[in-house]
Design a protein around this motif. Structure first.
Motif, mmCIF file in Angstrom:
data_model
loop_
_atom_site.group_PDB
_atom_site.id
_atom_site.type_symbol
_atom_site.label_atom_id
_atom_site.label_comp_id
_atom_site.label_asym_id
_atom_site.label_seq_id
_atom_site.Cartn_x
_atom_site.Cartn_y
_atom_site.Cartn_z
ATOM 1 N N ALA A 190 9.913 -8.165 2.979
ATOM 2 C CA ALA A 190 9.047 -9.078 1.826
ATOM 3 C C ALA A 190 8.201 -9.739 1.726
ATOM 4 O O ALA A 190 7.451 -9.773 3.745
ATOM 5 N N GLY A 191 6.901 -9.682 1.673
ATOM 6 C CA GLY A 191 5.424 -10.058 2.354
ATOM 7 C C GLY A 191 4.185 -9.680 2.707
ATOM 8 O O GLY A 191 3.645 -9.290 2.613
ATOM 9 N N GLY A 192 5.245 -7.825 2.910
ATOM 10 C CA GLY A 192 4.333 -7.015 3.096
ATOM 11 C C GLY A 192 3.419 -5.958 2.151
ATOM 12 O O GLY A 192 3.849 -6.463 0.710
ATOM 13 N N SER A 193 2.574 -4.390 2.326
ATOM 14 C CA SER A 193 2.093 -3.776 1.235
ATOM 15 C C SER A 193 2.159 -2.498 1.008
ATOM 16 O O SER A 193 3.164 -1.898 1.925
ATOM 17 N N LEU A 194 1.763 -2.455 -0.392
ATOM 18 C CA LEU A 194 2.393 -1.157 -0.291
ATOM 19 C C LEU A 194 1.613 -0.327 -1.756
ATOM 20 O O LEU A 194 0.952 -1.625 -2.212
ATOM 21 N N ARG A 195 0.369 1.125 -1.272
ATOM 22 C CA ARG A 195 -0.007 1.416 -2.404
ATOM 23 C C ARG A 195 0.525 2.920 -2.682
ATOM 24 O O ARG A 195 1.003 3.253 -2.784
ATOM 25 N N LEU A 196 0.874 2.193 -4.337
ATOM 26 C CA LEU A 196 1.159 3.849 -4.700
ATOM 27 C C LEU A 196 -0.300 4.042 -5.757
ATOM 28 O O LEU A 196 -1.019 3.845 -6.203
ATOM 29 N N SER A 197 -0.106 5.839 -5.680
ATOM 30 C CA SER A 197 -0.735 6.301 -6.306
ATOM 31 C C SER A 197 -0.372 7.250 -7.994
ATOM 32 O O SER A 197 0.650 7.136 -7.797
ATOM 33 N N GLN B 103 -0.099 15.651 -17.612
ATOM 34 C CA GLN B 103 0.426 15.313 -16.598
ATOM 35 C C GLN B 103 0.828 14.323 -15.181
ATOM 36 O O GLN B 103 -0.308 14.083 -15.178
ATOM 37 N N LEU B 104 1.692 13.077 -15.109
ATOM 38 C CA LEU B 104 1.105 12.198 -14.050
ATOM 39 C C LEU B 104 1.930 12.930 -13.339
ATOM 40 O O LEU B 104 3.544 12.684 -12.931
ATOM 41 N N VAL B 105 1.449 12.536 -11.571
ATOM 42 C CA VAL B 105 2.211 12.699 -10.399
ATOM 43 C C VAL B 105 2.258 11.266 -9.950
ATOM 44 O O VAL B 105 1.666 10.821 -9.221
ATOM 45 N N GLU B 106 3.292 10.279 -9.617
ATOM 46 C CA GLU B 106 3.107 9.634 -8.938
ATOM 47 C C GLU B 106 3.137 9.324 -7.562
ATOM 48 O O GLU B 106 4.334 10.731 -6.873
ATOM 49 N N SER B 107 3.050 9.101 -5.860
ATOM 50 C CA SER B 107 3.670 8.977 -5.240
ATOM 51 C C SER B 107 4.421 8.545 -4.493
ATOM 52 O O SER B 107 5.416 7.551 -5.024
ATOM 53 N N ARG B 108 5.068 9.290 -3.297
ATOM 54 C CA ARG B 108 6.659 8.423 -2.753
ATOM 55 C C ARG B 108 6.382 7.165 -2.718
ATOM 56 O O ARG B 108 5.151 6.504 -1.677
ATOM 57 N N GLY B 109 7.253 6.158 -3.147
ATOM 58 C CA GLY B 109 7.203 4.920 -2.607
ATOM 59 C C GLY B 109 7.221 4.241 -1.114
ATOM 60 O O GLY B 109 7.230 5.265 -0.658
#
Length: 125
Positions: free
Chosen positions: A13-20, A2-8
Motif C-alpha cells: 500500500a502506498g506504492g506505484s505500478l505502471r501497466l501498459s 489485439q490488445l496485450v497488457e503488461s504483467r501486473g
C-alpha cells in the motif's frame, strides 16, 4: 485488433505500478482506449479512459475512486496506452483489463469492442 497488457505485480500500500497495453492489428480504427478492473467477487468496473484526436487535445475520464492517483496516457509511436497507478490501496487489488474500440469516451463496458487478457495487480496492506 489485439490488445496485450503488461504483467501486473504485487506492491505494498502506498506504492506505484505502471501497466501498459500494446495494440496491434487494425489500430487505425482506434481513438478511445480504457482500463477496467475486476476484484474477486465483484463485477468488472471502469477505471479510466482516454480519447485522442488529430484535431483536439486528448480527453480523459476517471472513476472517482482513482482520481488523483491514477493517470492514463498514450504513446502513439508505440501503439501503447499506459495506466500509471500511484498511492495504491488494498482495494485496488484486481485483474486489470485494457479495452479499445469505443466510438466515444465512456465508462460503459458494452461500447468497447476489444479486450485484453487481463493482468493481476495485488496491493498488500
Amino acid at each position: 485488433v489485439q490488445l496485450v497488457e503488461s504483467r501486473g505485480g504485487s506492491v505494498q500500500a502506498g506504492g506505484s505500478l505502471r501497466l501498459s497495453c500494446v495494440a496491434s492489428g487494425a489500430i487505425f480504427r482506434l481513438n478511445v482506449m480504457g482500463w477496467f478492473r475486476q476484484a474477486p467477487g465483484k463485477e468488472r468496473e471502469f477505471v479510466a479512459a482516454l480519447k485522442w484526436s488529430t484535431l483536439y487535445a486528448d480527453s480523459t475520464d476517471y472513476a472517482e475512486s482513482v482520481k488523483g492517483r491514477f493517470t492514463i496516457s498514450r504513446d502513439n509511436a508505440k501503439n501503447t496506452v499506459y495506466l500509471q497507478m500511484n498511492s495504491l490501496k488494498p482495494e485496488d487489488t484486481a485483474v486489470y483489463y485494457c479495452a479499445a474500440g469505443s466510438p466515444i469516451l465512456t465508462s460503459s463496458q458494452r461500447l468497447y469492442d476489444y479486450w485484453g487478457q487481463g493482468t493481476q495487480v495485488t496491493v498488500s496492506s
